[in-house]
Write a protein that holds these residues in place. Structure first.
Motif, PDB file in Angstrom:
ATOM      1  N   THR A 150       0.840  -1.189   0.000  1.00  0.00           N
ATOM      2  CA  THR A 150       0.000   0.000   0.000  1.00  0.00           C
ATOM      3  C   THR A 150       0.881   1.247   0.000  1.00  0.00           C
ATOM      4  OG1 THR A 150      -1.720  -1.186   1.206  1.00  0.00           O
ATOM      5  CG2 THR A 150      -1.839   1.204   1.247  1.00  0.00           C
ATOM      6  N   TYR A 151       0.499   2.228  -0.836  1.00  0.00           N
ATOM      7  CA  TYR A 151       1.280   3.452  -0.999  1.00  0.00           C
ATOM      8  C   TYR A 151       0.364   4.667  -0.930  1.00  0.00           C
ATOM      9  CZ  TYR A 151       4.543   0.121  -3.003  1.00  0.00           C
ATOM     10  OH  TYR A 151       5.363  -0.947  -3.189  1.00  0.00           O
ATOM     11  N   PRO A 152       0.907   5.814  -0.494  1.00  0.00           N
ATOM     12  CA  PRO A 152       0.141   7.059  -0.602  1.00  0.00           C
ATOM     13  C   PRO A 152      -0.153   7.346  -2.075  1.00  0.00           C
ATOM     14  CG  PRO A 152       2.077   7.360   0.803  1.00  0.00           C
ATOM     15  CD  PRO A 152       2.197   6.004   0.174  1.00  0.00           C
ATOM     16  N   ALA A 153      -1.284   7.940  -2.349  1.00  0.00           N
ATOM     17  CA  ALA A 153      -1.709   8.193  -3.734  1.00  0.00           C
ATOM     18  C   ALA A 153      -0.687   8.994  -4.523  1.00  0.00           C
ATOM     19  CB  ALA A 153      -3.053   8.904  -3.742  1.00  0.00           C
ATOM     20  N   GLU A 154       0.011   9.927  -3.882  1.00  0.00           N
ATOM     21  CA  GLU A 154       0.978  10.746  -4.612  1.00  0.00           C
ATOM     22  C   GLU A 154       2.236   9.975  -5.008  1.00  0.00           C
ATOM     23  OE1 GLU A 154       1.398  11.480  -0.184  1.00  0.00           O
ATOM     24  OE2 GLU A 154      -0.262  11.579  -1.597  1.00  0.00           O
ATOM     25  N   ASN A 155       2.410   8.746  -4.512  1.00  0.00           N
ATOM     26  CA  ASN A 155       3.569   7.925  -4.863  1.00  0.00           C
ATOM     27  C   ASN A 155       3.280   6.909  -5.960  1.00  0.00           C
ATOM     28  OD1 ASN A 155       4.868   9.295  -2.864  1.00  0.00           O
ATOM     29  ND2 ASN A 155       4.970   7.598  -1.441  1.00  0.00           N
ATOM     30  N   VAL A 156       2.076   6.965  -6.535  1.00  0.00           N
ATOM     31  CA  VAL A 156       1.665   5.990  -7.541  1.00  0.00           C
ATOM     32  C   VAL A 156       1.206   6.740  -8.789  1.00  0.00           C
ATOM     33  CG1 VAL A 156      -0.023   4.176  -8.052  1.00  0.00           C
ATOM     34  CG2 VAL A 156       0.944   4.341  -5.769  1.00  0.00           C
ATOM     35  N   ARG A 157       1.595   6.213  -9.960  1.00  0.00           N
ATOM     36  CA  ARG A 157       1.126   6.819 -11.220  1.00  0.00           C
ATOM     37  C   ARG A 157       0.596   5.733 -12.144  1.00  0.00           C
ATOM     38  NH1 ARG A 157       4.158   5.951 -15.714  1.00  0.00           N
ATOM     39  NH2 ARG A 157       6.319   5.331 -15.397  1.00  0.00           N
ATOM     40  N   ARG A 158      -0.287   6.129 -13.006  1.00  0.00           N
ATOM     41  CA  ARG A 158      -0.845   5.221 -13.999  1.00  0.00           C
ATOM     42  C   ARG A 158       0.267   4.773 -14.930  1.00  0.00           C
ATOM     43  NH1 ARG A 158      -5.789   4.996 -15.113  1.00  0.00           N
ATOM     44  NH2 ARG A 158      -6.229   7.078 -14.357  1.00  0.00           N
ATOM     45  N   ALA A 159       0.250   3.513 -15.313  1.00  0.00           N
ATOM     46  CA  ALA A 159       1.238   2.972 -16.244  1.00  0.00           C
ATOM     47  C   ALA A 159       0.571   1.885 -17.074  1.00  0.00           C
ATOM     48  CB  ALA A 159       2.436   2.399 -15.496  1.00  0.00           C
ATOM     49  N   THR A 160       1.103   1.665 -18.260  1.00  0.00           N
ATOM     50  CA  THR A 160       0.531   0.660 -19.148  1.00  0.00           C
ATOM     51  C   THR A 160       1.645  -0.226 -19.680  1.00  0.00           C
ATOM     52  OG1 THR A 160       0.819   2.016 -21.119  1.00  0.00           O
ATOM     53  CG2 THR A 160      -1.263   2.280 -19.904  1.00  0.00           C
ATOM     54  N   ARG A 161       1.268  -1.244 -20.407  1.00  0.00           N
ATOM     55  CA  ARG A 161       2.260  -2.096 -21.063  1.00  0.00           C
ATOM     56  C   ARG A 161       3.052  -1.297 -22.097  1.00  0.00           C
ATOM     57  NH1 ARG A 161       3.401  -5.795 -17.810  1.00  0.00           N
ATOM     58  NH2 ARG A 161       1.630  -6.978 -17.104  1.00  0.00           N
ATOM     59  N   ALA A 162       2.430  -0.262 -22.685  1.00  0.00           N
ATOM     60  CA  ALA A 162       3.155   0.587 -23.638  1.00  0.00           C
ATOM     61  C   ALA A 162       4.295   1.316 -22.928  1.00  0.00           C
ATOM     62  CB  ALA A 162       2.208   1.590 -24.293  1.00  0.00           C
TER      63      ALA A 162
END
Length: 139
Positions: free
Chosen positions: A54-66
């Motif tokens: 679990t992480y704070p929201a500001e430490n996570v970003r959207r990412a894709t296979r691209a």
């Protein structure tokens, strides 16, 4: 346009601290600031290793296979440049080392070509174009 992360979305930790966090994770839980808001406070990610963190929201970003593909292309291009330079040095240093290094370069080029369709010229590998991820920044 900003779209908040939802259950099942792929995401990446912005500043990974270990090998697991470099991998693409899937959102399995979202904790909100208050019960009646859409502002996420924390995300829980499940990684391919089975770990859930679990992480704070500001430490996570959207990412894709691209995003993964672009990172792979950049890493393989950088590796090809480094091995190419080592091959040139090894040629003057030791014939057996030169042969092994040239073989490694050939295998790296073949791997990039066969698995990613990436063409690496051993004399002058071309850096792939940076792709833009969903929030509009360069990767």
């Amino acid at each position: 346009m900003y779209r908040s992360l939802e259950y099942g979305d792929n995401a990446r930790v912005i500043t990974p601290t270990d090998l697991v966090e470099y991998r693409l994770g899937t959102i399995t839980d979202i904790r909100y600031s208050t019960p009646h808001t859409t502002h996420a406070r924390r995300y829980t990610l499940r990684f391919p290793t089975g770990d859930e963190r679990t992480y704070p929201a500001e430490n996570v970003r959207r990412a894709t296979r691209a995003d993964d593909r672009a990172a792979l292309e950049a890493a393989l291009t950088t590796a090809a440049e480094a091995v190419r330079d080592a091959c040139r040095i090894a040629h003057d240093y030791d014939a057996d080392l030169s042969t092994g290094t040239a073989s490694l370069l050939r295998r790296l080029i073949d791997l990039a070509s066969l698995r990613l369709g990436l063409t690496l010229d051993p004399a002058n590998p071309t850096r792939p174009q940076l792709t833009r991820h969903q929030d509009g920044g360069d990767q």
